[in-house]
Design an enzyme around this catalytic site. Structure first.
Site, PDB file in Angstrom:
ATOM      1  CE  LYS A   1      -3.882  -2.189   0.142  1.00 59.45           C
ATOM      2  NZ  LYS A   1      -4.853  -2.110  -0.949  1.00 59.45           N
TER       3      LYS A   1
ATOM      4  CD  GLU B   1     -10.256   3.255   0.815  1.00 60.24           C
ATOM      5  OE1 GLU B   1     -10.283   4.509   0.743  1.00 60.24           O
ATOM      6  OE2 GLU B   1      -9.439   2.576   0.189  1.00 60.24           O
TER       7      GLU B   1
ATOM      8  CB  SER C   1       0.206  -8.222  -1.036  1.00 57.85           C
ATOM      9  OG  SER C   1      -0.538  -9.181  -0.305  1.00 57.85           O
TER      10      SER C   1
HETATM   11  C1  LIG Z   1      -1.465  -7.125   2.841  1.00 54.61           C
HETATM   12  C2  LIG Z   1      -2.591  -6.960   1.867  1.00 54.61           C
HETATM   13  N1  LIG Z   1      -2.591  -7.707   0.739  1.00 54.61           N
HETATM   14  C3  LIG Z   1      -3.595  -7.597  -0.171  1.00 54.61           C
HETATM   15  C4  LIG Z   1      -4.639  -6.717   0.023  1.00 54.61           C
HETATM   16  C5  LIG Z   1      -5.763  -6.661  -0.998  1.00 54.61           C
HETATM   17  O1  LIG Z   1      -5.885  -5.366  -1.519  1.00 54.61           O
HETATM   18  P1  LIG Z   1      -5.590  -5.131  -3.067  1.00 54.61           P
HETATM   19  O2  LIG Z   1      -6.458  -6.122  -3.802  1.00 54.61           O
HETATM   20  O3  LIG Z   1      -5.932  -3.707  -3.354  1.00 54.61           O
HETATM   21  O4  LIG Z   1      -4.132  -5.420  -3.272  1.00 54.61           O
HETATM   22  C6  LIG Z   1      -4.655  -5.921   1.179  1.00 54.61           C
HETATM   23  C7  LIG Z   1      -5.715  -4.944   1.344  1.00 54.61           C
HETATM   24  N2  LIG Z   1      -5.667  -4.040   2.231  1.00 54.61           N
HETATM   25  C8  LIG Z   1      -6.527  -2.858   2.164  1.00 54.61           C
HETATM   26  C9  LIG Z   1      -7.786  -3.166   1.393  1.00 54.61           C
HETATM   27  C10 LIG Z   1      -8.511  -2.024   0.806  1.00 54.61           C
HETATM   28  C11 LIG Z   1      -8.346  -0.697   1.090  1.00 54.61           C
HETATM   29  N3  LIG Z   1      -9.260   0.012   0.365  1.00 54.61           N
HETATM   30  C12 LIG Z   1     -10.021  -0.871  -0.390  1.00 54.61           C
HETATM   31  C13 LIG Z   1     -11.068  -0.656  -1.261  1.00 54.61           C
HETATM   32  C14 LIG Z   1     -11.657  -1.766  -1.870  1.00 54.61           C
HETATM   33  C15 LIG Z   1     -11.167  -3.068  -1.624  1.00 54.61           C
HETATM   34  C16 LIG Z   1     -10.092  -3.293  -0.766  1.00 54.61           C
HETATM   35  C17 LIG Z   1      -9.549  -2.165  -0.135  1.00 54.61           C
HETATM   36  C18 LIG Z   1      -6.863  -2.393   3.555  1.00 54.61           C
HETATM   37  O5  LIG Z   1      -6.211  -1.478   4.058  1.00 54.61           O
HETATM   38  O6  LIG Z   1      -7.747  -2.989   4.113  1.00 54.61           O
HETATM   39  C19 LIG Z   1      -3.617  -6.041   2.122  1.00 54.61           C
HETATM   40  O7  LIG Z   1      -3.598  -5.300   3.249  1.00 54.61           O
END
Ligand SMILES: Cc1ncc(COP(=O)(O)O)c(/C=N/[C@@H](Cc2c[nH]c3ccccc23)C(=O)O)c1O
Length: 387
Positions: free
Chosen positions: A82, A104, A371
């Protein structure tokens, strides 16, 4: 549109000027050498890029003998991919002359990354997080507060990501003059899917070069977990033109398809509009969004980025489900065989790679986007495994 029939900006009139402003600023920034240099400097000296590749032979013994190599986004600052998107958008916030960011979060990783960049750049920060997620990712709530952010527990709806996004959009409509909505994934209205993809694609750019150095060829397959889709598109994008490289996205199968408790948006959903974007959605026949479920908060979302909807429809990428159980088994297996504790979200991609390795056979070389790290998930793991 940019992704065939997917994408667009289905939002209230009140948000159009803000979205236009962000899109215009990004168009200028992407060719501004000062911006690119500052972004690159932060990625190197603050986020810790480039992240390394780690080959995991003991883990791969359970994958039919295929070679498995991890892209270590868990080693970036804050512990997940992120940070790449957040640093880019925080620089845009300053170019926009805004003093406040909102975001969010579900797993808390995007929230922590946003609070981190806000602390670094002296921006006011408010994070919206479902009350259920505040509970299961309590460690990250504490981190966000320590970093100076205000965390607003969201108690309506399913009290997870979808509801946090709705609240963040409500805040943005009211405070758009001094606030940037630092969107956390490749979903949402244009220009977010494009901006977030461009800031995340450094992952695949590095990994493509590193795989050629490590193995002398491109991988047979690239695997990533899919929540909103940012880490997946981040690792896929640099390989899209390489036809010989298969792209696999793994969604949250939750308690299994029959249970109805899952987040299998691309594999079981249908085309619809959610959070301003035309994409795949988990919805009933009336078009009402169905509540999703996953043991991993970051994948617990009934929508997905429109670029993935397009990759699915064009057949360029394949999307499959991984259940809570399969993910937790992969979570424990990587820890035990390689000494790496992954995020539960990332464990869905690890479980997928085990399945894919058995399918492709011992000559296959599989790249997995790790990730994030699993510190935030130790509460869940302690309960799940009676640690
Ligand atoms: C370690 C890790 N891996 C994978 C993911 C999957 O997210 P992505 O598919 O974008 O790679 C997340 C999501 N973490 C975010 C998820 C998130 C933030 N905003 C969103 C809007 C829609 C869907 C997911 C999120 C969180 O902070 O919860 C994560 O924290």
């Amino acid at each position: 549109g940019k992704f065939g029939r997917f994408g667009g900006r289905y939002v209230p009139e009140a948000l159009i000027p803000a979205l236009d402003e962000v899109a215009a600023e990004y168009e200028k920034a992407k060719t501004d050498l000062d911006f690119l240099r500052e972004f690159d400097h932060l990625l190197r000296t603050y986020a810790g890029r480039p992240t390394t590749l780690t080959e995991v032979p003991r883990f791969a013994e359970h994958a039919g003998g295929a070679r498995i190599v991890l892209k270590r986004e868990d080693l970036t600052h804050t512990g997940a991919h992120k940070i790449n998107n957040v640093l880019g958008q925080a620089l845009l916030t300053k170019r926009l002359g805004k003093r406040r960011v909102i975001a969010e979060t579900g797993a808390g990783q995007h929230g922590v990354a946003t609070a981190t960049a806000a602390a670094l750049m002296g921006l006011e920060c408010v994070i919206y997080m479902g009350a259920v997620d505040c509970e299961r990712q309590a460690l990250n709530v504490a981190r966000m507060k320590l970093l100076g952010a205000t965390v607003v527990p969201v108690t309506n709806g399913s009290q997870t990501l979808k509801d946090a996004i709705n609240e963040a959009f409500r805040d943005w409509v009211t405070n758009v003059d001094h606030t940037h909505y630092l969107f956390g994934t490749v979903a949402g209205p244009h220009p977010f899917p494009e901006i977030v993809r461009d800031f995340a694609r450094i992952i695949g750019v590095e990994a493509r070069r590193q795989m050629l150095e490590l193995t002398g060829k491109l991988p047979d397959a690239v695997c990533a977990a899919v929540g909103g889709g940012s880490n997946a598109i981040g690792v896929f994008h640099a390989f899209i033109e390489d036809e010989g490289v298969r792209l696999y996205g793994y969604e949250a199968g939750g308690r299994g398809l029959e249970s109805g408790e899952h987040a299998l948006t691309l594999t079981e959903g249908s085309v619809g509009v959610l959070h301003g974007s035309r994409t795949y959605v988990l919805q009933d026949e009336e078009g009402q969004t169905i509540e999703s479920h996953s043991i991993s908060a970051g994948l617990d979302y009934p929508g997905v980025g429109p670029e993935h909807a397009w990759l699915k429809d064009t057949g360029r990428a394949t999307y499959e489900g991984v259940t809570d159980e399969e993910a937790m088994q992969a979570f424990a297996l990587l820890a035990r065989t390689e000494g790496i504790i992954p995020a539960i979200e990332s464990s869905h991609a690890l479980a997928g790679a085990l399945r894919l390795g058995r399918e492709l056979g011992p000559d296959a070389v599989i790249l997995v986007n790790l990730s994030g790290r699993g510190d935030k998930d130790m509460g869940t793991a302690m309960k799940y495994f009676n640690l």
